[in-house]
Write an enzyme that holds these catalytic residues in place. Sequence first.
Site, PDB file in Angstrom:
ATOM      1  N   LYS A 207       0.829  -1.215   0.000  1.00 30.71           N
ATOM      2  CA  LYS A 207       0.000   0.000   0.000  1.00 30.71           C
ATOM      3  C   LYS A 207       0.857   1.255   0.000  1.00 30.71           C
ATOM      4  O   LYS A 207       0.533   2.248  -0.628  1.00 30.71           O
ATOM      5  CB  LYS A 207      -0.936   0.013   1.223  1.00 30.71           C
ATOM      6  CG  LYS A 207      -2.185  -0.806   1.018  1.00 30.71           C
ATOM      7  CD  LYS A 207      -3.434   0.075   1.034  1.00 30.71           C
ATOM      8  CE  LYS A 207      -4.677  -0.691   0.672  1.00 30.71           C
ATOM      9  NZ  LYS A 207      -5.682  -0.701   1.730  1.00 30.71           N
TER      10      LYS A 207
ATOM     11  N   LYS B  35     -10.350  -7.630 -11.767  1.00 33.17           N
ATOM     12  CA  LYS B  35     -11.071  -7.908 -10.530  1.00 33.17           C
ATOM     13  C   LYS B  35     -11.993  -6.726 -10.185  1.00 33.17           C
ATOM     14  O   LYS B  35     -11.590  -5.575 -10.336  1.00 33.17           O
ATOM     15  CB  LYS B  35     -10.018  -8.107  -9.430  1.00 33.17           C
ATOM     16  CG  LYS B  35     -10.556  -8.288  -8.052  1.00 33.17           C
ATOM     17  CD  LYS B  35      -9.395  -8.487  -7.073  1.00 33.17           C
ATOM     18  CE  LYS B  35      -9.949  -8.548  -5.684  1.00 33.17           C
ATOM     19  NZ  LYS B  35      -9.466  -7.685  -4.689  1.00 33.17           N
TER      20      LYS B  35
ATOM     21  N   LYS C 213     -13.455  -0.942  -6.267  1.00 38.77           N
ATOM     22  CA  LYS C 213     -13.830   0.458  -6.386  1.00 38.77           C
ATOM     23  C   LYS C 213     -12.688   1.280  -6.984  1.00 38.77           C
ATOM     24  O   LYS C 213     -12.914   2.256  -7.681  1.00 38.77           O
ATOM     25  CB  LYS C 213     -14.273   1.021  -5.041  1.00 38.77           C
ATOM     26  CG  LYS C 213     -13.151   1.096  -4.032  1.00 38.77           C
ATOM     27  CD  LYS C 213     -13.549   1.948  -2.852  1.00 38.77           C
ATOM     28  CE  LYS C 213     -12.567   1.900  -1.703  1.00 38.77           C
ATOM     29  NZ  LYS C 213     -11.195   1.638  -1.917  1.00 38.77           N
TER      30      LYS C 213
END
Length: 329
Positions: free
Chosen positions: A112, A194, A197
């Site tokens: 991340k 996939k 959002k």
Amino acid sequence: MERVLSGMQPSGYLHLGNLMGALRNWVSLQDRYECFYFVADWHALTTNYQNPSLIRQYTEDLLLNFLAAGLDPEKCTIFVQSRILEHAELHILFSMITPLGWLERVPTYKEKKEEIKDREIGTYGFLGYPVLQSADILIYRARYVPVGVDQVPHLEISREIARRFNYLYKREVFPEPEPLLAEFPKVTGLDGRKMSKSYDNAIYLNDPPELVERKILTMVTDTQRARRSDPGEPERSPVFQLHKVFSSEEERREIAEGCRTAGIGCIDCKRILIKNVFKVLEPIWQKRQELTKRPEILKEIVNDGINRATRVAQETMQIVRETLGMYYP
Ligand code: TRP
């Protein structure tokens, strides 16, 4: 009954991937376990702290959809993380005994940090994400945690923290939780990647029916099938990937056959998908609408969940404070 606990971050509106991948599994567990399900709003702050008002909106959407999708407040406890202050208390105690190295090694942390470039996430809270998650789990002394494989490293941290706490203070306060990995259907997004959002390729539970229909009708299919009369290859079409989740085996066989022989066109194929997606969404829309009309019911359910969760969390914290000898009546 053994205890199950899981949470979802309110970092976006709930989409079909979340529904089929996680929420449906939660629903199926509520008959067999004592389940605690919550909205992890503090966790959403770790990456979205600039925008707490959005988190509030997403939290309300999640709660509504939890119930609309079939979580039954008679069978499970539904609550919001930030309403149970004991999570924060346990988190701070855990933060004292968690070596930094454990956290720096977590793969989701490293990934991340690379991935998110538009926000500063080199924060204390973000590094401590798995410590807070451990507090969420261990405060209910949960046995099983239904999560996706991406969460397994976080579960491992919670097991290590449980072990370390028990070892340091010489008391078996926390059982080691185990991940409950179900076989989740992989939900493909509108563009073939996939459903997520962040890819802007999702069908949301609160999309109106016309929008769901339009999203499916405008999906790309097999790009090598230029004309209706050309035979196609279903495996090249993201629409077919969605049929794998929403359509029966028999329908799927007919569609594949029809595609390969040019017996059916892409619009026919999409119409069948729309019908089957609607079959899943219609009862949810209906329940949502009922709940939206009576917001006091939702409020009551969540407050009741908060009360039940608080009772368990306070019980654990009492044991923890006594174990540390830091209890001043
Ligand atoms: N980290 C989880 C996710 O992103 C959300 C979460 C927070 C959670 N606390 C939890 C999941 C405790 C299970 C148990 O999906």
